[in-house]
Design an enzyme around this catalytic site. Sequence first.
Site, PDB file in Angstrom:
ATOM      1  CE  LYS A 161     -13.461  11.739  30.456  1.00  0.00           C
ATOM      2  NZ  LYS A 161     -14.048  12.658  31.454  1.00  0.00           N
TER       3      LYS A 161
ATOM      4  CE  LYS B 283     -14.975  18.852  26.194  1.00  0.00           C
ATOM      5  NZ  LYS B 283     -14.193  18.665  27.425  1.00  0.00           N
TER       6      LYS B 283
ATOM      7  CE  LYS C 222     -20.216  17.895  31.499  1.00  0.00           C
ATOM      8  NZ  LYS C 222     -19.338  17.136  31.797  1.00  0.00           N
TER       9      LYS C 222
HETATM   10  P1  ATP Z   1     -16.830  15.272  29.616  1.00  0.00           P
HETATM   11  O1  ATP Z   1     -17.172  14.887  28.194  1.00  0.00           O
HETATM   12  O2  ATP Z   1     -17.291  13.664  30.117  1.00  0.00           O
HETATM   13  O3  ATP Z   1     -17.185  16.532  30.924  1.00  0.00           O
HETATM   14  P2  ATP Z   1     -14.221  14.954  29.208  1.00  0.00           P
HETATM   15  O4  ATP Z   1     -14.162  14.932  27.888  1.00  0.00           O
HETATM   16  O5  ATP Z   1     -14.550  16.719  28.786  1.00  0.00           O
HETATM   17  O6  ATP Z   1     -15.607  15.488  29.960  1.00  0.00           O
HETATM   18  P3  ATP Z   1     -12.972  16.171  32.017  1.00  0.00           P
HETATM   19  O7  ATP Z   1     -12.451  14.663  32.827  1.00  0.00           O
HETATM   20  O8  ATP Z   1     -13.961  16.520  31.993  1.00  0.00           O
HETATM   21  O9  ATP Z   1     -12.972  15.451  30.208  1.00  0.00           O
HETATM   22  O10 ATP Z   1     -11.610  16.706  31.174  1.00  0.00           O
HETATM   23  C1  ATP Z   1     -10.610  16.519  31.659  1.00  0.00           C
HETATM   24  C2  ATP Z   1      -9.673  17.544  31.238  1.00  0.00           C
HETATM   25  O11 ATP Z   1      -9.445  17.060  30.167  1.00  0.00           O
HETATM   26  C3  ATP Z   1      -9.577  18.649  31.555  1.00  0.00           C
HETATM   27  O12 ATP Z   1      -8.336  19.234  31.625  1.00  0.00           O
HETATM   28  C4  ATP Z   1      -9.880  19.099  30.094  1.00  0.00           C
HETATM   29  O13 ATP Z   1      -9.459  20.479  29.824  1.00  0.00           O
HETATM   30  C5  ATP Z   1      -9.361  18.376  29.374  1.00  0.00           C
HETATM   31  N1  ATP Z   1      -9.859  17.622  28.908  1.00  0.00           N
HETATM   32  C6  ATP Z   1     -10.842  17.705  27.866  1.00  0.00           C
HETATM   33  N2  ATP Z   1     -11.862  16.758  26.481  1.00  0.00           N
HETATM   34  C7  ATP Z   1     -10.487  17.826  25.870  1.00  0.00           C
HETATM   35  C8  ATP Z   1     -10.320  18.179  24.600  1.00  0.00           C
HETATM   36  N3  ATP Z   1     -11.040  18.172  23.940  1.00  0.00           N
HETATM   37  N4  ATP Z   1      -8.884  19.336  24.218  1.00  0.00           N
HETATM   38  C9  ATP Z   1      -8.089  19.413  25.476  1.00  0.00           C
HETATM   39  N5  ATP Z   1      -7.755  19.148  26.430  1.00  0.00           N
HETATM   40  C10 ATP Z   1      -9.951  18.289  26.846  1.00  0.00           C
END
Ligand code: ATP
Length: 329
Positions: A195, A192, A111
């Site tokens: 969002k 990965k 990040k």
């Molecule tokens: P950002 O992109 O804003 O960092 P993010 O999409 O990674 O956010 P988080 O809020 O950080 O989402 O994650 C919430 C939960 O979803 C965590 O347990 C994270 O491990 C899971 N998660 C996020 N993205 C994935 C993915 N691509 N596959 C599986 N689990 C995920």
Amino acid sequence: MKTVLSGIQPSGQLTLGNYIGAMKNFVKLQHDYQCNFMVVDLHAITVPQEPEALREQSESVAALFIAAGIDPNKSNVYLQSHVPPHAELGWLLTTLTSMGELERMTQFKDKAEGKDSVGAGLFVYPSLMAADILVYNADLVPVGDDQKQHLELTRDLASRFNHRYGEYFTIPEAYYPEVGARIMSLDDASKKMSKSNPNPGSHITLLDPPDVIRKKVSRATTDSGSEVRYDPKTKPEISNLMSIYSQCAGVPIKDVQAKFEGVMYGGFKKAVAESIIGVLEPLQKSYEEIRQSGQIHDILAQGAERALEVATRTVDDVKERMGFLPRKC
Ligand code: ATP
Ligand code: LTN
């Protein structure tokens, strides 16, 4: 009864990765554990957020928890910022966390990469996450596998505290889905699904309408072959779609390959899109009902009140052990 804690950041529209990696397990675990599911708004502000968007997304994520099937009468659903002991324990734990440990965190490195300036909050983010978990002495933490390093740090901090101040914290365990612990981007299977990816085609959001889902899946990158075979090393894109199908259609991954033997990528992608729609359509319907009912504020207030009771007790105990003079009431 053992305790579960997890959180999702209101940093944008939730994705299918969030659902498969985390929320689906929230729903599963709620029957056997005392669960706390939080919208981690204090974590979201470690990168810039527009105040109006943050308010809307916080409410939206809470409503999605309920729409996905979390029963707010069984589990505590609330906002992190409504339970101040999280931030207080977070501060106490930063004093036990070394700079070296934080510098090694890959989420921080990812990040911070390419930014001229990053807030100190992004750096100390993992100590606050440890506080989220330890403040309830949680046994189990359902997350996607990108959170592995943060969970390890949480376990180290709990042990360090116990060693220094006497046994107190439970050492938590991570809980990952067997398939789909890391759902990958639709446009690049080396990253990965996230969002905060600015390319909307890279991810499916939980509120995407059916036609958008069909379009995004049909445009997902694939290799130049034609065999629907699970092999994340040599066929990462198709394997990712197979994981998504397995989780959305409820078909074990070993049976997905047999089911699509001889089917071309186009036909397979259609089935993947329909399996996603099958999960998201009912979720979206119930999301709309919850948003319109205006119940979410009461649900959040009730969740925060119950969580606050436990969290306040923990912080009082921790402060006593660390040598703080108690406040006389
Ligand atoms: P950002 O992109 O804003 O960092 P993010 O999409 O990674 O956010 P988080 O809020 O950080 O989402 O994650 C919430 C939960 O979803 C965590 O347990 C994270 O491990 C899971 N998660 C996020 N993205 C994935 C993915 N691509 N596959 C599986 N689990 C995920
Ligand atoms: N760091 C997590 C979100 C998060 C979390 C938590 C997850 C904050 N506090 C406590 C589990 C338990 C993320 O970025 N996905």
